[in-house]
Design a protein around this motif. Structure first.
Motif, PDB file in Angstrom:
ATOM      1  N   GLU A   1       0.827  -1.201   0.000  1.00 32.64           N
ATOM      2  CA  GLU A   1       0.000   0.000   0.000  1.00 32.64           C
ATOM      3  C   GLU A   1       0.865   1.257   0.000  1.00 32.64           C
ATOM      4  OE1 GLU A   1      -3.444   2.094   2.825  1.00 32.64           O
ATOM      5  OE2 GLU A   1      -2.895  -0.019   3.096  1.00 32.64           O
ATOM      6  N   GLU A   2       1.960   1.218   0.760  1.00 33.86           N
ATOM      7  CA  GLU A   2       2.848   2.376   0.823  1.00 33.86           C
ATOM      8  C   GLU A   2       3.555   2.610  -0.512  1.00 33.86           C
ATOM      9  OE1 GLU A   2       2.792  -0.090   2.940  1.00 33.86           O
ATOM     10  OE2 GLU A   2       2.039   0.812   4.805  1.00 33.86           O
ATOM     11  N   GLN A   3       4.007   1.535  -1.142  1.00 34.36           N
ATOM     12  CA  GLN A   3       4.676   1.676  -2.429  1.00 34.36           C
ATOM     13  C   GLN A   3       3.727   2.186  -3.505  1.00 34.36           C
ATOM     14  OE1 GLN A   3       6.133  -2.335  -2.774  1.00 34.36           O
ATOM     15  NE2 GLN A   3       8.151  -1.820  -1.963  1.00 34.36           N
ATOM     16  N   SER A   4       2.496   1.698  -3.481  1.00 37.37           N
ATOM     17  CA  SER A   4       1.500   2.170  -4.450  1.00 37.37           C
ATOM     18  C   SER A   4       1.221   3.651  -4.252  1.00 37.37           C
ATOM     19  CB  SER A   4       0.210   1.362  -4.327  1.00 37.37           C
ATOM     20  OG  SER A   4       0.424   0.007  -4.659  1.00 37.37           O
ATOM     21  N   ALA A   5       1.153   4.075  -2.988  1.00 35.61           N
ATOM     22  CA  ALA A   5       0.897   5.486  -2.696  1.00 35.61           C
ATOM     23  C   ALA A   5       2.044   6.359  -3.207  1.00 35.61           C
ATOM     24  CB  ALA A   5       0.701   5.683  -1.197  1.00 35.61           C
ATOM     25  N   VAL A   6       3.289   5.880  -3.028  1.00 30.11           N
ATOM     26  CA  VAL A   6       4.452   6.626  -3.519  1.00 30.11           C
ATOM     27  C   VAL A   6       4.411   6.731  -5.037  1.00 30.11           C
ATOM     28  CG1 VAL A   6       6.947   6.457  -3.837  1.00 30.11           C
ATOM     29  CG2 VAL A   6       5.979   6.205  -1.562  1.00 30.11           C
ATOM     30  N   ARG A   7       4.115   5.633  -5.711  1.00 28.34           N
ATOM     31  CA  ARG A   7       4.052   5.660  -7.170  1.00 28.34           C
ATOM     32  C   ARG A   7       2.970   6.618  -7.666  1.00 28.34           C
ATOM     33  NH1 ARG A   7       3.195   0.092 -10.271  1.00 28.34           N
ATOM     34  NH2 ARG A   7       1.321   0.086  -8.969  1.00 28.34           N
ATOM     35  N   GLU A   8       1.803   6.571  -7.041  1.00 26.72           N
ATOM     36  CA  GLU A   8       0.706   7.447  -7.471  1.00 26.72           C
ATOM     37  C   GLU A   8       1.043   8.912  -7.228  1.00 26.72           C
ATOM     38  OE1 GLU A   8      -2.684   6.027  -5.397  1.00 26.72           O
ATOM     39  OE2 GLU A   8      -2.692   4.072  -6.414  1.00 26.72           O
ATOM     40  N   LEU A   9       1.634   9.199  -6.074  1.00 23.75           N
ATOM     41  CA  LEU A   9       1.992  10.581  -5.766  1.00 23.75           C
ATOM     42  C   LEU A   9       3.073  11.082  -6.719  1.00 23.75           C
ATOM     43  CD1 LEU A   9       1.733  13.074  -3.981  1.00 23.75           C
ATOM     44  CD2 LEU A   9       3.345  12.015  -2.374  1.00 23.75           C
ATOM     45  N   ALA A  10       4.078  10.231  -6.983  1.00 23.85           N
ATOM     46  CA  ALA A  10       5.123  10.620  -7.916  1.00 23.85           C
ATOM     47  C   ALA A  10       4.546  10.858  -9.303  1.00 23.85           C
ATOM     48  CB  ALA A  10       6.202   9.537  -7.976  1.00 23.85           C
ATOM     49  N   GLY A  11       3.651   9.973  -9.742  1.00 23.79           N
ATOM     50  CA  GLY A  11       3.038  10.145 -11.050  1.00 23.79           C
ATOM     51  C   GLY A  11       2.249  11.435 -11.155  1.00 23.79           C
ATOM     52  N   GLU A  12       1.564  11.786 -10.085  1.00 22.16           N
ATOM     53  CA  GLU A  12       0.773  13.020 -10.085  1.00 22.16           C
ATOM     54  C   GLU A  12       1.676  14.251 -10.162  1.00 22.16           C
ATOM     55  OE1 GLU A  12      -2.229  15.409  -7.025  1.00 22.16           O
ATOM     56  OE2 GLU A  12      -2.000  13.226  -6.861  1.00 22.16           O
ATOM     57  N   ILE A  13       2.743  14.268  -9.359  1.00 25.07           N
ATOM     58  CA  ILE A  13       3.634  15.434  -9.334  1.00 25.07           C
ATOM     59  C   ILE A  13       4.373  15.576 -10.659  1.00 25.07           C
ATOM     60  CG2 ILE A  13       5.671  16.445  -8.254  1.00 25.07           C
ATOM     61  CD1 ILE A  13       4.763  15.182  -5.616  1.00 25.07           C
ATOM     62  N   PHE A  14       4.946  14.479 -11.146  1.00 22.57           N
ATOM     63  CA  PHE A  14       5.666  14.545 -12.417  1.00 22.57           C
ATOM     64  C   PHE A  14       4.724  14.898 -13.559  1.00 22.57           C
ATOM     65  CE2 PHE A  14       8.818  11.555 -10.341  1.00 22.57           C
ATOM     66  CZ  PHE A  14       9.837  12.496 -10.287  1.00 22.57           C
ATOM     67  N   GLY A  15       3.544  14.302 -13.551  1.00 25.24           N
ATOM     68  CA  GLY A  15       2.590  14.588 -14.624  1.00 25.24           C
ATOM     69  C   GLY A  15       2.137  16.029 -14.650  1.00 25.24           C
ATOM     70  N   ASP A  16       1.965  16.614 -13.470  1.00 24.94           N
ATOM     71  CA  ASP A  16       1.480  18.000 -13.395  1.00 24.94           C
ATOM     72  C   ASP A  16       2.572  19.018 -13.707  1.00 24.94           C
ATOM     73  OD1 ASP A  16      -1.022  17.108 -12.714  1.00 24.94           O
ATOM     74  OD2 ASP A  16      -0.809  17.480 -10.569  1.00 24.94           O
ATOM     75  N   LEU A  17       3.802  18.751 -13.261  1.00 22.01           N
ATOM     76  CA  LEU A  17       4.843  19.772 -13.325  1.00 22.01           C
ATOM     77  C   LEU A  17       5.886  19.551 -14.417  1.00 22.01           C
ATOM     78  CD1 LEU A  17       5.503  20.442  -9.518  1.00 22.01           C
ATOM     79  CD2 LEU A  17       4.011  21.674 -11.098  1.00 22.01           C
ATOM     80  N   SER A  18       6.125  18.306 -14.803  1.00 23.69           N
ATOM     81  CA  SER A  18       7.139  18.065 -15.827  1.00 23.69           C
ATOM     82  C   SER A  18       6.481  18.078 -17.204  1.00 23.69           C
ATOM     83  CB  SER A  18       7.844  16.723 -15.584  1.00 23.69           C
ATOM     84  OG  SER A  18       8.920  16.569 -16.487  1.00 23.69           O
ATOM     85  N   THR A  19       6.070  19.266 -17.626  1.00 21.26           N
ATOM     86  CA  THR A  19       5.393  19.425 -18.912  1.00 21.26           C
ATOM     87  C   THR A  19       6.395  19.797 -20.000  1.00 21.26           C
ATOM     88  OG1 THR A  19       4.995  21.769 -18.490  1.00 21.26           O
ATOM     89  CG2 THR A  19       3.315  20.213 -17.727  1.00 21.26           C
ATOM     90  N   HIS A  20       5.965  19.681 -21.230  1.00 18.20           N
ATOM     91  CA  HIS A  20       6.836  20.025 -22.355  1.00 18.20           C
ATOM     92  C   HIS A  20       7.295  21.477 -22.266  1.00 18.20           C
ATOM     93  CE1 HIS A  20       8.492  20.253 -26.347  1.00 18.20           C
ATOM     94  NE2 HIS A  20       7.598  21.151 -26.740  1.00 18.20           N
ATOM     95  N   GLU A  21       6.402  22.359 -21.858  1.00 15.50           N
ATOM     96  CA  GLU A  21       6.739  23.781 -21.766  1.00 15.50           C
ATOM     97  C   GLU A  21       7.796  24.031 -20.692  1.00 15.50           C
ATOM     98  OE1 GLU A  21       3.168  23.055 -23.865  1.00 15.50           O
ATOM     99  OE2 GLU A  21       3.661  22.538 -21.770  1.00 15.50           O
ATOM    100  N   ARG A  22       7.637  23.375 -19.535  1.00 19.71           N
ATOM    101  CA  ARG A  22       8.612  23.576 -18.460  1.00 19.71           C
ATOM    102  C   ARG A  22       9.962  22.966 -18.817  1.00 19.71           C
ATOM    103  NH1 ARG A  22       6.701  24.933 -13.240  1.00 19.71           N
ATOM    104  NH2 ARG A  22       8.455  23.787 -12.349  1.00 19.71           N
ATOM    105  N   LEU A  23       9.944  21.811 -19.460  1.00 24.24           N
ATOM    106  CA  LEU A  23      11.198  21.188 -19.877  1.00 24.24           C
ATOM    107  C   LEU A  23      11.929  22.053 -20.899  1.00 24.24           C
ATOM    108  CD1 LEU A  23       9.998  17.492 -20.153  1.00 24.24           C
ATOM    109  CD2 LEU A  23      11.742  18.347 -18.570  1.00 24.24           C
TER     110      LEU A  23
END
Length: 385
Positions: free
Chosen positions: A7-29
């Motif tokens: 459960e903890e690992q799944s939570a980390v993966r989901e949180l990481a996916g959300e942060i990277f997906g929201d902030l690591s955009t083509h424009e920011r890169l």
């Protein structure tokens, strides 16, 4: 073997996916160029992701790095967790863990590693836990962001160096991927030893790094393939989507299977480390797939974009650059295969690793995908019921 995340690992993966997906955009890169996205790094540390690695183990880190790789986010997440959090937690003394880990957890300190060693650093010990280091490391990833560097000497003993200290000099180096790399020159720089003398700690950290970067490569390949699938599914030629072409389907299918091979081998190596099972050969296997198959997958992703794949500004080109960088980092396919064959012939996988773990000063950390995995794994290896 059961690689189902806790459960903890799944939570980390989901949180990481959300942060990277929201902030690591083509424009920011695009805006970041070759620099690190400092705001994204602050968001990751604010969410507690580097600190979570101690609880979720290497498998938890691999899952989070997959999400970074999907977006090619320009942050020193892998380097700081592998060469900082996990290395100090596993091999540092109790005093070192108490002193160094808090800053590594919250991101105020950023670690990287001068790995693998090529014997270019000489250490002069003073009879205690400190010494003076002299030598040159031509390329150190994320050095321009790092506050500390984990440096192996010619004897493969590990030393903790503070960047900017007397006797250290760093200059920028541009690599294939924008990893804020640099050339580190040491001239009598003071360092403190991490772990005991000899190669035990070095071999463990190197295997950990290879596993982690294989996980990162999984995400890079998955992101490249996802872009190729979207492109070939919408781009039409002769009145029908490119994806209906049999050659395109087969190329994408091969890329998918090779991405899965990288994923499952990196999961297995991480799973074994978290349970204190021998894993050096498994880490080499994962690294070989990441190098050989990873290169083929990112080439396929670029080729399936046709002429757009040659556009340096197209997002898929970043996956190509990252895939080629990971292919070269920590050993290319032929080197890894040669090392793997040597370990298998000599039957050393596990023996050296266990000797290295027995020599650790910082054995209090248990880590893993659930509470006692590392201790339980040790018991299973010794035949304890």
């Amino acid at each position: 073997m059961d690689f189902t995340p806790t459960e903890e690992q799944s939570a980390v993966r989901e949180l990481a996916g959300e942060i990277f997906g929201d902030l690591s955009t083509h424009e920011r890169l695009t805006a970041a160029g070759t620099a690190t996205d400092t705001e994204l790094w602050k968001a990751l540390c604010g969410a507690g992701l580097p600190a979570a690695v101690e609880e979720t183990g290497l498998l938890g880190l691999v899952l989070a790095l997959e999400e970074q790789g999907r977006t090619t986010a320009q942050v020193p997440f892998a380097a700081s967790c592998v060469y900082g959090v996990l290395a100090v937690a596993a091999h540092g003394s109790e005093e070192q863990r108490d002193r160094l880990l808090p800053a590594l957890r919250d991101g105020t300190a950023v670690a990287t590693g001068a790995f693998p060693t090529h014997g270019g650093v000489r250490a002069t010990a003073d009879g205690g836990p400190t010494g003076e280091l002299t030598g040159v490391m031509p390329v150190v990833p994320w050095l321009r962001d790092a506050t500390h560097v984990l440096v192996p000497d010619a004897d493969r003993t590990l030393w903790w160096i503070r960047t900017g200290a007397p006797g250290t000099a760093a200059e920028p180096v541009e690599t294939t991927a924008p990893w804020s790399a640099g050339r580190l020159t040491l001239s009598g720089a003071r360092g403190e030893r991490v772990g005991g003398p000899g190669p035990g700690a070095y071999e463990d950290v190197l295997a950990t790094a290879r596993t982690a970067f294989a996980g990162l490569q999984t995400g890079v390949c998955a992101g490249s393939l996802a872009r190729a699938v979207e492109h070939t599914g919408t781009r039409e030629q002769f009145g029908r989507p490119l994806s209906t072409n049999q050659a395109v389907l087969l190329r994408a299918a091969d890329a998918y299977m090779e991405t899965e091979a990288i994923r499952v081998t990196s999961y297995e190596a991480a799973w074994r480390r978290d349970r204190a099972l021998p894993y050096r050969t498994h880490a080499l296997t994962a690294a070989w797939w990441a190098s050989e198959a990873g290169r083929r997958v990112v080439h396929a992703g670029q080729h399936l974009h046709g002429g757009l794949g040659a556009d340096l500004e197209h997002p898929v080109h970043r996956h190509f650059l990252w895939g080629r960088q990971i292919d070269a980092y920590l050993g290319c396919g032929a080197e890894l295969l040669d090392e793997l064959g040597g370990l298998i012939v000599e039957g050393k996988d596990g023996q050296d690793e266990q000797e290295g773990q027995q020599g650790q000063e910082g054995r209090g950390w248990q880590g893993g995908s659930n509470g006692q995995d590392r201790r339980d794994g040790q018991d299973r290896e010794e035949g304890v019921a």
